[in-house]
Design an enzyme around this catalytic site. Structure first.
Site, PDB file in Angstrom:
ATOM      1  N   LYS A  18      -0.270  -1.198   6.293  1.00  0.00           N
ATOM      2  CA  LYS A  18      -1.334  -0.174   6.345  1.00  0.00           C
ATOM      3  C   LYS A  18      -2.195  -0.225   5.084  1.00  0.00           C
ATOM      4  O   LYS A  18      -3.414  -0.192   5.158  1.00  0.00           O
ATOM      5  CB  LYS A  18      -0.723   1.235   6.508  1.00  0.00           C
ATOM      6  CG  LYS A  18       0.056   1.423   7.788  1.00  0.00           C
ATOM      7  CD  LYS A  18       0.594   2.841   7.940  1.00  0.00           C
ATOM      8  CE  LYS A  18       1.603   3.246   6.899  1.00  0.00           C
ATOM      9  NZ  LYS A  18       2.866   2.471   6.915  1.00  0.00           N
ATOM     10  N   ARG A 159       8.608   0.054  -5.938  1.00  0.00           N
ATOM     11  CA  ARG A 159       8.803   1.409  -5.437  1.00  0.00           C
ATOM     12  C   ARG A 159      10.290   1.716  -5.315  1.00  0.00           C
ATOM     13  O   ARG A 159      11.049   0.891  -4.827  1.00  0.00           O
ATOM     14  CB  ARG A 159       8.113   1.569  -4.072  1.00  0.00           C
ATOM     15  CG  ARG A 159       6.646   1.872  -4.210  1.00  0.00           C
ATOM     16  CD  ARG A 159       5.902   1.825  -2.926  1.00  0.00           C
ATOM     17  NE  ARG A 159       6.492   2.562  -1.816  1.00  0.00           N
ATOM     18  CZ  ARG A 159       5.880   2.747  -0.649  1.00  0.00           C
ATOM     19  NH1 ARG A 159       4.658   2.265  -0.470  1.00  0.00           N
ATOM     20  NH2 ARG A 159       6.465   3.407   0.326  1.00  0.00           N
TER      21      ARG A 159
HETATM   22  P1  G5P Z   1       3.935   5.606   2.349  1.00  0.00           P
HETATM   23  O1  G5P Z   1       3.566   5.179   0.993  1.00  0.00           O
HETATM   24  O2  G5P Z   1       2.890   5.946   3.333  1.00  0.00           O
HETATM   25  P2  G5P Z   1       5.043   3.822   4.346  1.00  0.00           P
HETATM   26  O3  G5P Z   1       6.520   3.755   4.425  1.00  0.00           O
HETATM   27  O4  G5P Z   1       4.360   4.395   5.494  1.00  0.00           O
HETATM   28  O5  G5P Z   1       4.876   4.467   2.919  1.00  0.00           O
HETATM   29  P3  G5P Z   1       4.247   1.523   3.084  1.00  0.00           P
HETATM   30  O6  G5P Z   1       5.657   1.220   2.631  1.00  0.00           O
HETATM   31  O7  G5P Z   1       3.269   1.987   2.053  1.00  0.00           O
HETATM   32  O8  G5P Z   1       4.306   2.499   4.253  1.00  0.00           O
HETATM   33  P4  G5P Z   1       2.309  -0.236   4.277  1.00  0.00           P
HETATM   34  O9  G5P Z   1       1.252   0.454   3.494  1.00  0.00           O
HETATM   35  O10 G5P Z   1       2.282  -0.155   5.750  1.00  0.00           O
HETATM   36  O11 G5P Z   1       3.750   0.192   3.788  1.00  0.00           O
HETATM   37  O12 G5P Z   1       2.371  -1.771   3.891  1.00  0.00           O
HETATM   38  P5  G5P Z   1       1.703  -2.587   2.661  1.00  0.00           P
HETATM   39  O13 G5P Z   1       2.076  -1.961   1.366  1.00  0.00           O
HETATM   40  O14 G5P Z   1       0.286  -2.899   2.948  1.00  0.00           O
HETATM   41  O15 G5P Z   1       2.519  -3.966   2.848  1.00  0.00           O
HETATM   42  C1  G5P Z   1       3.900  -4.025   2.540  1.00  0.00           C
HETATM   43  C2  G5P Z   1       4.153  -5.275   1.674  1.00  0.00           C
HETATM   44  O16 G5P Z   1       3.936  -6.429   2.483  1.00  0.00           O
HETATM   45  C3  G5P Z   1       3.219  -5.436   0.461  1.00  0.00           C
HETATM   46  O17 G5P Z   1       3.921  -6.057  -0.595  1.00  0.00           O
HETATM   47  C4  G5P Z   1       2.109  -6.376   0.988  1.00  0.00           C
HETATM   48  O18 G5P Z   1       1.490  -7.118  -0.061  1.00  0.00           O
HETATM   49  C5  G5P Z   1       2.935  -7.269   1.904  1.00  0.00           C
HETATM   50  N1  G5P Z   1       2.208  -7.860   3.032  1.00  0.00           N
HETATM   51  C6  G5P Z   1       1.191  -7.344   3.773  1.00  0.00           C
HETATM   52  N2  G5P Z   1       0.832  -8.204   4.739  1.00  0.00           N
HETATM   53  C7  G5P Z   1       1.666  -9.281   4.627  1.00  0.00           C
HETATM   54  C8  G5P Z   1       1.794 -10.503   5.332  1.00  0.00           C
HETATM   55  O19 G5P Z   1       1.069 -10.788   6.272  1.00  0.00           O
HETATM   56  N3  G5P Z   1       2.780 -11.358   4.909  1.00  0.00           N
HETATM   57  C9  G5P Z   1       3.598 -11.068   3.846  1.00  0.00           C
HETATM   58  N4  G5P Z   1       4.545 -11.969   3.489  1.00  0.00           N
HETATM   59  N5  G5P Z   1       3.497  -9.937   3.148  1.00  0.00           N
HETATM   60  C10 G5P Z   1       2.548  -9.050   3.523  1.00  0.00           C
HETATM   61  O20 G5P Z   1       4.934   6.844   2.277  1.00  0.00           O
HETATM   62  C11 G5P Z   1       6.011   6.831   1.369  1.00  0.00           C
HETATM   63  C12 G5P Z   1       6.844   8.083   1.578  1.00  0.00           C
HETATM   64  O21 G5P Z   1       6.044   9.237   1.308  1.00  0.00           O
HETATM   65  C13 G5P Z   1       6.359  10.305   2.209  1.00  0.00           C
HETATM   66  C14 G5P Z   1       7.560   9.816   3.029  1.00  0.00           C
HETATM   67  O22 G5P Z   1       8.728  10.185   2.353  1.00  0.00           O
HETATM   68  C15 G5P Z   1       7.370   8.293   3.010  1.00  0.00           C
HETATM   69  O23 G5P Z   1       8.579   7.594   3.240  1.00  0.00           O
HETATM   70  N6  G5P Z   1       5.190  10.591   3.067  1.00  0.00           N
HETATM   71  C16 G5P Z   1       5.152  11.525   4.023  1.00  0.00           C
HETATM   72  N7  G5P Z   1       6.082  12.416   4.461  1.00  0.00           N
HETATM   73  C17 G5P Z   1       5.737  13.210   5.485  1.00  0.00           C
HETATM   74  N8  G5P Z   1       4.535  13.178   6.090  1.00  0.00           N
HETATM   75  C18 G5P Z   1       3.564  12.299   5.670  1.00  0.00           C
HETATM   76  N9  G5P Z   1       2.370  12.261   6.304  1.00  0.00           N
HETATM   77  C19 G5P Z   1       3.855  11.433   4.601  1.00  0.00           C
HETATM   78  N10 G5P Z   1       3.165  10.454   3.971  1.00  0.00           N
HETATM   79  C20 G5P Z   1       3.987   9.947   3.039  1.00  0.00           C
HETATM   80 MG    MG Z   2       1.213   1.992   2.019  1.00  0.00          MG
END
Ligand code: G5P
Ligand code: MG
Length: 224
Positions: A18, A159
């Site tokens: 995302k 993280r």
């Molecule tokens: P977050 O911060 O919203 P998540 O768990 O939804 O956390 P996250 O972990 O931030 O989502 P993302 O943004 O979907 O993941 O993914 P990203 O960071 O872009 O990519 C992940 C990794 O893969 C990175 O290192 C990137 O460089 C790599 N990558 C991307 N594409 C590729 C690819 O094609 N190949 C490879 N090899 N790598 C790739 O929320 C965190 C916490 O906050 C709370 C909750 O506790 C949650 O767990 N929270 C909420 N709680 C309740 N309600 C809400 N609305 C909340 N929002 C947050």
């Molecule tokens: Mg994220």
């Protein structure tokens, strides 16, 4: 005036890309990016009242309660003062989705559909620049200098909730609590699903969809 605003949400499991896809979207379209996770992590770093509350949940891989999140994000949207936006990480429960819909009729929902086994591998290599939310991966988009942000040169961090046992909890919660939102948005008729194993595979399809659905005044020169 207000009807020209474009309101969009990006959904997907933890680590589905995302943040990665959102950064490409904002380079191509004039949308303000609100990442709930980035904002919560900044609050934790700054030891605010919200940060102290949120940390208890985030460190365990649990969701922050709906009442706190809804108040927080609706307030962040209000601060944008009539600019178009992209929400990342919010909503995350059916209750949050309904509250958001009550205040803002969305134009588009983008869902990133990436297999869990791919996600588990990629989060191991994630590094983050906390102040900006810029995200790196040692296998995918490594920083130019190891451990340093490309723009500011400041140190990158990992993280706390990327520890394997916490990632598993977050993925389970996604399946149980967040995925049912898909049905809500499908019924509304604004849901677009993008399946793939990499962000490079998914991105061109998201770009096409936005070019079709986003009003031309929202596009930047890059996307035209
Ligand atoms: P977050 O911060 O919203 P998540 O768990 O939804 O956390 P996250 O972990 O931030 O989502 P993302 O943004 O979907 O993941 O993914 P990203 O960071 O872009 O990519 C992940 C990794 O893969 C990175 O290192 C990137 O460089 C790599 N990558 C991307 N594409 C590729 C690819 O094609 N190949 C490879 N090899 N790598 C790739 O929320 C965190 C916490 O906050 C709370 C909750 O506790 C949650 O767990 N929270 C909420 N709680 C309740 N309600 C809400 N609305 C909340 N929002 C947050
Ligand atoms: Mg994220």
């Amino acid at each position: 005036m207000a009807s020209k605003l474009f309101k969009c949400v990006i959904l997907g499991a933890p680590g589905s890309g995302k943040g990665t896809i959102s950064s490409r979207i904002v380079k191509n379209f004039n949308l303000e990016h609100i990442s709930s996770g980035d904002k919560l992590r900044l609050n934790i770093k700054n030891n605010t009242e919200l940060g102290i509350q949120a940390k208890k949940y985030i460190s365990q891989g649990e969701l922050v309660p709906d009442s706190i999140m809804v108040r927080f994000i609706l307030n962040e949207i209000q601060k944008l003062n009539h600019r178009s936006w992209l929400l990342d990480g919010f909503p995350r429960t059916v209750a949050q989705a309904k509250e958001l819909w009550g205040s803002h009729k969305l134009n588009l929902v983008i869902n990133l559909n990436v297999p869990f086994e791919v996600i588990i591998e990629r989060v191991k290599g994630r590094w983050l620049h906390l102040p900006s939310g810029r995200v790196y991966n040692i296998d995918f988009n490594a920083p130019k200098v190891p451990g340093k942000d490309d723009i500011t040169g400041e140190p990158l961090v990992q993280r706390e909730d990327d520890k394997p046992e916490v990632v598993m909890k977050r993925l389970q919660n996604y399946d149980k609590i967040t995925k049912p939102m898909v049905d809500f948005y499908k019924e509304v008729g604004i849901f677009h699903d993008f399946k793939g194993n990499t962000s490079d595979e998914i991105w061109p399809k998201v770009l096409d969809c936005l070019k079709t659905n986003c009003p031309s005044e929202t596009a930047t020169a890059q996307s035209i």
